[in-house]
Design an enzyme around this catalytic site. Sequence first.
Site, mmCIF file in Angstrom:
data_model
loop_
_atom_site.group_PDB
_atom_site.id
_atom_site.type_symbol
_atom_site.label_atom_id
_atom_site.label_comp_id
_atom_site.label_asym_id
_atom_site.label_seq_id
_atom_site.Cartn_x
_atom_site.Cartn_y
_atom_site.Cartn_z
ATOM 1 N N LYS A 112 0.640 -1.461 -0.196
ATOM 2 C CA LYS A 112 -0.450 -0.069 0.240
ATOM 3 C C LYS A 112 0.586 1.438 0.050
ATOM 4 O O LYS A 112 0.643 2.118 -0.627
ATOM 5 C CB LYS A 112 -0.753 -0.003 1.282
ATOM 6 C CG LYS A 112 -2.217 -0.915 0.953
ATOM 7 C CD LYS A 112 -3.680 -0.906 1.702
ATOM 8 C CE LYS A 112 -4.454 -1.802 1.753
ATOM 9 N NZ LYS A 112 -5.191 -2.866 2.372
ATOM 10 N N LYS A 197 -2.289 -10.681 -6.431
ATOM 11 C CA LYS A 197 -3.202 -11.413 -6.273
ATOM 12 C C LYS A 197 -5.203 -10.092 -6.800
ATOM 13 O O LYS A 197 -4.356 -9.415 -6.852
ATOM 14 C CB LYS A 197 -3.424 -10.986 -4.650
ATOM 15 C CG LYS A 197 -4.663 -11.193 -3.658
ATOM 16 C CD LYS A 197 -4.340 -11.539 -1.936
ATOM 17 C CE LYS A 197 -5.081 -10.317 -1.517
ATOM 18 N NZ LYS A 197 -5.829 -9.902 -0.096
ATOM 19 N N LYS A 200 -10.947 -6.577 -4.080
ATOM 20 C CA LYS A 200 -11.892 -6.480 -4.121
ATOM 21 C C LYS A 200 -11.973 -5.192 -4.409
ATOM 22 O O LYS A 200 -12.560 -4.631 -4.599
ATOM 23 C CB LYS A 200 -13.105 -7.197 -2.577
ATOM 24 C CG LYS A 200 -12.481 -6.694 -1.997
ATOM 25 C CD LYS A 200 -13.349 -7.556 -1.088
ATOM 26 C CE LYS A 200 -13.208 -8.202 0.781
ATOM 27 N NZ LYS A 200 -12.587 -7.737 1.320
HETATM 28 P P1 AMP Z 1 -10.151 -9.383 2.626
HETATM 29 O O1 AMP Z 1 -10.800 -9.512 1.215
HETATM 30 O O2 AMP Z 1 -8.721 -9.036 2.279
HETATM 31 O O3 AMP Z 1 -10.625 -8.679 3.555
HETATM 32 O O4 AMP Z 1 -9.398 -11.357 2.753
HETATM 33 C C1 AMP Z 1 -10.435 -11.744 3.588
HETATM 34 C C2 AMP Z 1 -10.454 -13.187 3.025
HETATM 35 O O5 AMP Z 1 -10.194 -13.946 1.735
HETATM 36 C C3 AMP Z 1 -8.627 -13.596 4.138
HETATM 37 O O6 AMP Z 1 -8.427 -14.948 5.009
HETATM 38 C C4 AMP Z 1 -7.825 -13.674 2.841
HETATM 39 O O7 AMP Z 1 -6.847 -14.758 2.546
HETATM 40 C C5 AMP Z 1 -9.029 -14.572 1.555
HETATM 41 N N1 AMP Z 1 -8.645 -13.784 0.036
HETATM 42 C C6 AMP Z 1 -8.822 -12.310 -0.066
HETATM 43 N N2 AMP Z 1 -8.062 -13.008 -1.300
HETATM 44 C C7 AMP Z 1 -7.736 -14.068 -2.295
HETATM 45 C C8 AMP Z 1 -7.207 -14.174 -3.148
HETATM 46 N N3 AMP Z 1 -7.015 -14.008 -3.933
HETATM 47 N N4 AMP Z 1 -6.523 -15.595 -3.107
HETATM 48 C C9 AMP Z 1 -7.179 -16.246 -1.555
HETATM 49 N N5 AMP Z 1 -7.638 -16.088 -0.331
HETATM 50 C C10 AMP Z 1 -8.639 -14.288 -0.292
#
Ligand code: AMP
Length: 329
Positions: A112, A197, A200
């Site tokens: 970031k 990655k 969202k």
């Molecule tokens: P976040 O969207 O960053 O709050 O992530 C929420 C959960 O979703 C966490 O356990 C992340 O590790 C998983 N996650 C988010 N994006 C990915 C991705 N591209 N691949 C695998 N896991 C993901």
Amino acid sequence: MKKRIVSGITATGNLTLGNYIGSIKNLVIKQNEYDIFMFVADLHGITLPIDPNELRENVRKQLATFIACGIDVNKTKLFKQSDIQGHTEMFYYLTTISNEGQLKRMTQFKDKLIKNNNKTEQIPLGLLVYPILMAGDILLYNAEGVIVGLDQKQHLELTRDLAIKLNSKYNLNFKIPEPIISSFGSKIMALKTPTKKMSKSDSDLNETIFLLDDPKVAKEKIMTSLTDSENKVYYDKDKKPGISNLLTILSVIKGITIEECVNEFKNSNYKEFKKSVAEAVAELLETIQKKYYSLTDEDIQNALDKNRNKIQQEASLNLEKVMKGFGMR
Ligand code: AMP
């Protein structure tokens, strides 16, 4: 006794296929086996500025999506982070035993920082300290495990360090949480830049499949995703990140191994292969969305009310232990 695990997803943006594969699908499968505390992380949602109405809408959407994906409140303790008192307090106690250097080394912070042209003075402090809030989320329920995607492993390391410090400095007995990496072992990558990655918060919507995407749009995103010029389907994350990512996605959705998937498509060209992936993704989204759009606000409220007291009891118990340890009691 069932092993207790905690999992939260930040209430920013819409949930993605990455969230589904890295986290939600695993929780749905494991809800019989584990005592799961699963929450929509609205406190994490304000780490960066967000419109309050958008945050509210995100929380509702996420809760409904979790339920639509198969999270069952008769098995899983589903909640909204800010509904339970103790998360912010636990965070404060933990800041007093954390240090800046460790936080600045977090990959997600560094990423970031780069996006903000390395201007630290303009980066909200929340972005630096939110891994401590995450540690608090886990310790508040004295969890033994945390389901995380590979991207979050470093944050869990911090939680483990803080739990060890708490126990040794204040004579407490918090469990040292273990990572339960998605059994699919996967980090889902962005569709047009498969070296980063899938997220969202990506500004290019074509990089990401959202669980609430129109299935036709999702198909199109897969069909136009970046691959390579070899036109031969096999798994090689370094040389063929695009195809390898699609193989991961398809194998998880179909519930087969990558090898089985490769075997099935070894004689197919990329167009045929992508078409199969696109169809599998569209079918998954259709199933989730059918349930999602049938849920009312009352259904969601009932889901939140179901385990609220039990969750609060557990949080209060662990917060009290910490307060006593620190000398507040
Ligand atoms: P976040 O969207 O960053 O709050 O992530 C929420 C959960 O979703 C966490 O356990 C992340 O590790 C998983 N996650 C988010 N994006 C990915 C991705 N591209 N691949 C695998 N896991 C993901």
